[in-house]
Design an enzyme around this catalytic site. Structure first.
Site, PDB file in Angstrom:
ATOM      1  N   TYR A  20       0.822  -1.221   0.000  1.00 53.07           N
ATOM      2  CA  TYR A  20       0.000   0.000   0.000  1.00 53.07           C
ATOM      3  C   TYR A  20       0.852   1.266   0.000  1.00 53.07           C
ATOM      4  O   TYR A  20       0.424   2.294  -0.543  1.00 53.07           O
ATOM      5  CB  TYR A  20      -1.004  -0.013   1.158  1.00 53.07           C
ATOM      6  CG  TYR A  20      -2.108  -1.001   0.876  1.00 53.07           C
ATOM      7  CD1 TYR A  20      -3.112  -0.696  -0.043  1.00 53.07           C
ATOM      8  CD2 TYR A  20      -2.103  -2.254   1.449  1.00 53.07           C
ATOM      9  CE1 TYR A  20      -4.085  -1.622  -0.358  1.00 53.07           C
ATOM     10  CE2 TYR A  20      -3.077  -3.192   1.139  1.00 53.07           C
ATOM     11  CZ  TYR A  20      -4.067  -2.862   0.228  1.00 53.07           C
ATOM     12  OH  TYR A  20      -5.028  -3.783  -0.097  1.00 53.07           O
ATOM     13  N   ARG A  62       1.439   1.721  -3.597  1.00 55.23           N
ATOM     14  CA  ARG A  62       0.233   2.192  -4.295  1.00 55.23           C
ATOM     15  C   ARG A  62      -0.086   3.644  -3.910  1.00 55.23           C
ATOM     16  O   ARG A  62      -0.570   4.418  -4.735  1.00 55.23           O
ATOM     17  CB  ARG A  62      -0.947   1.258  -3.992  1.00 55.23           C
ATOM     18  CG  ARG A  62      -0.730  -0.117  -4.637  1.00 55.23           C
ATOM     19  CD  ARG A  62      -1.914  -1.012  -4.489  1.00 55.23           C
ATOM     20  NE  ARG A  62      -3.110  -0.447  -5.102  1.00 55.23           N
ATOM     21  CZ  ARG A  62      -4.340  -0.873  -4.849  1.00 55.23           C
ATOM     22  NH1 ARG A  62      -4.531  -1.865  -4.007  1.00 55.23           N
ATOM     23  NH2 ARG A  62      -5.380  -0.311  -5.426  1.00 55.23           N
ATOM     24  N   GLN A  90     -15.265   1.789  -6.126  1.00 59.43           N
ATOM     25  CA  GLN A  90     -14.474   0.713  -5.508  1.00 59.43           C
ATOM     26  C   GLN A  90     -13.006   1.145  -5.431  1.00 59.43           C
ATOM     27  O   GLN A  90     -12.187   0.447  -4.863  1.00 59.43           O
ATOM     28  CB  GLN A  90     -14.563  -0.556  -6.354  1.00 59.43           C
ATOM     29  CG  GLN A  90     -15.977  -1.100  -6.485  1.00 59.43           C
ATOM     30  CD  GLN A  90     -16.030  -2.194  -7.545  1.00 59.43           C
ATOM     31  OE1 GLN A  90     -15.824  -3.360  -7.259  1.00 59.43           O
ATOM     32  NE2 GLN A  90     -16.307  -1.805  -8.772  1.00 59.43           N
ATOM     33  N   HIS A 100     -14.655   0.781  -0.741  1.00 56.24           N
ATOM     34  CA  HIS A 100     -13.487  -0.044  -0.375  1.00 56.24           C
ATOM     35  C   HIS A 100     -12.409   0.770   0.338  1.00 56.24           C
ATOM     36  O   HIS A 100     -11.263   0.339   0.413  1.00 56.24           O
ATOM     37  CB  HIS A 100     -12.893  -0.719  -1.623  1.00 56.24           C
ATOM     38  CG  HIS A 100     -13.771  -1.803  -2.196  1.00 56.24           C
ATOM     39  ND1 HIS A 100     -13.635  -2.293  -3.479  1.00 56.24           N
ATOM     40  CD2 HIS A 100     -14.803  -2.492  -1.647  1.00 56.24           C
ATOM     41  CE1 HIS A 100     -14.549  -3.235  -3.689  1.00 56.24           C
ATOM     42  NE2 HIS A 100     -15.273  -3.362  -2.605  1.00 56.24           N
ATOM     43  N   CYS A 104      -0.977   6.333  16.580  1.00 58.28           N
ATOM     44  CA  CYS A 104      -2.251   6.886  16.100  1.00 58.28           C
ATOM     45  C   CYS A 104      -2.372   8.339  16.547  1.00 58.28           C
ATOM     46  O   CYS A 104      -2.207   8.630  17.746  1.00 58.28           O
ATOM     47  CB  CYS A 104      -3.412   6.067  16.666  1.00 58.28           C
ATOM     48  SG  CYS A 104      -5.024   6.828  16.355  1.00 58.28           S
ATOM     49  N   CYS A 134      -5.663   8.242  19.351  1.00 58.27           N
ATOM     50  CA  CYS A 134      -5.555   7.617  20.678  1.00 58.27           C
ATOM     51  C   CYS A 134      -4.106   7.527  21.162  1.00 58.27           C
ATOM     52  O   CYS A 134      -3.856   7.162  22.303  1.00 58.27           O
ATOM     53  CB  CYS A 134      -6.197   6.228  20.678  1.00 58.27           C
ATOM     54  SG  CYS A 134      -5.283   4.984  19.742  1.00 58.27           S
ATOM     55  N   ASN A 171     -17.409   0.198 -20.333  1.00 55.68           N
ATOM     56  CA  ASN A 171     -16.199  -0.558 -19.979  1.00 55.68           C
ATOM     57  C   ASN A 171     -15.383  -0.791 -21.246  1.00 55.68           C
ATOM     58  O   ASN A 171     -15.911  -0.752 -22.356  1.00 55.68           O
ATOM     59  CB  ASN A 171     -16.598  -1.913 -19.363  1.00 55.68           C
ATOM     60  CG  ASN A 171     -15.523  -2.486 -18.446  1.00 55.68           C
ATOM     61  OD1 ASN A 171     -15.068  -1.808 -17.532  1.00 55.68           O
ATOM     62  ND2 ASN A 171     -15.113  -3.722 -18.689  1.00 55.68           N
TER      63      ASN A 171
END
Ligand code: NAD
Length: 239
Positions: free
Chosen positions: A56, A59, A91, A109, A136, A139, A202
């Site tokens: 990721y 990406r 998506q 998604h 985080c 928190c 498409n």
């Protein structure tokens, strides 16, 4: 072209292909290089978090460089100018709809420009690399940050809103998606059930092409602006 009141548009990876972002199941797609069970499942993340973070992070870096194409722009124009409701459900985890000017997009998604904390479930804007050692911002616990992406086996986001939009739609348009991944692959059946006109735009016929009333095949940057143009011809607020 009739005047539709409630349009639902579903977009998939093919919409962003001409912006340079790889699709999933095409010959040179992401799943030709990675096993989805390794990088897009909770079990894969538990087995090898480093691989998933790197997938990721890569990406996200590619996504940051990408620019919206003529199809994203046409859809943003439709949402801003059409004299009726236009729901965009994507998506895609990129933010190219928003960069093109769409104001109201459901990312079923998730979004790669956000991270999710597994301790407190907060979603935070995130444009840097993710890793297990991060804290985080909400928190302040360490070790729970993961991509804000829905993996196989997890529940897509905002399904109640999507179901409500589909239940009242009179036009459903599916763009750049192979019709392989549920629940999105079932939206055409839900729209058909309420009597909506259904259209597929498409590159080639998808696995669910036979379920649509109307199909237009070709690159998204050509077929989407052409179809949007025909919708706006008679129905734009200030055209
Ligand atoms: P896909 O790769 O399965 O299909 C892409 C479709 O776009 C194909 O039908 C192809 O013919 C078409 N296409 C390719 N180039 C095009 C172009 N230039 N113009 C128009 N169409 C073009 O992608 P999909 O249908 O979006 O896949 C379903 C979803 O599965 C993905 O969006 C993804 O969110 C999802 N998924 C991904 C993960 C993950 O990566 N973590 C996890 C779960 C689900």
């Amino acid at each position: 072209m009739p005047r539709y009141q409630n349009i639902v548009i579903l977009t998939g990876a093919g919409l962003s292909a001409e912006s340079g972002l790889a699709t999933f199941r095409d010959k040179d797609g992401i799943w030709a290089k990675y096993d989805h069970s390794d990088v897009a499942t909770p079990e894969g993340f538990a087995r090898n978090p480093e691989l998933v973070y790197e997938f990721y992070n890569m990406r996200r870096r590619e996504g940051i460089k990408a620019e919206p194409n003529a199809a994203h722009q046409a859809l943003a124009t439709l949402q801003n100018k059409y004299d009726g409701n236009v729901h965009i459900v994507t998506q895609n985890i990129d933010n190219l709809h928003e960069l093109a000017g769409a104001s109201n997009v459901i990312h079923m998604h998730g979004e790669m420009a956000k991270a999710m904390c597994t301790h407190c479930e907060a979603r935070s804007p995130w444009n840097e690399n993710l890793s297990a050692s991060l804290k985080c911002p909400e928190c302040e616990l360490i070790g729970g940050m993961r991509p804000n992406v829905v993996w196989f086996g997890e529940m897509p986001y905002r399904m109640d809103e999507i179901a409500a939009a589909l239940a009242s739609c009179d036009l459903f348009i599916s763009i750049g998606t192979s019709g392989n991944v549920y629940p999105a692959a079932g939206f055409v059946a839900a729209a058909t059930e309420v009597g909506a006109h259904t259209v597929e735009l498409n590159l080639e016929p998808s696995d669910t092409a036979s379920q649509f009333n109307d199909t237009h095949h070709g690159p998204a940057t050509e077929v989407v602006p052409a179809y949007v143009g025909s919708l706006l011809k008679n129905c734009a607020v200030d055209a």
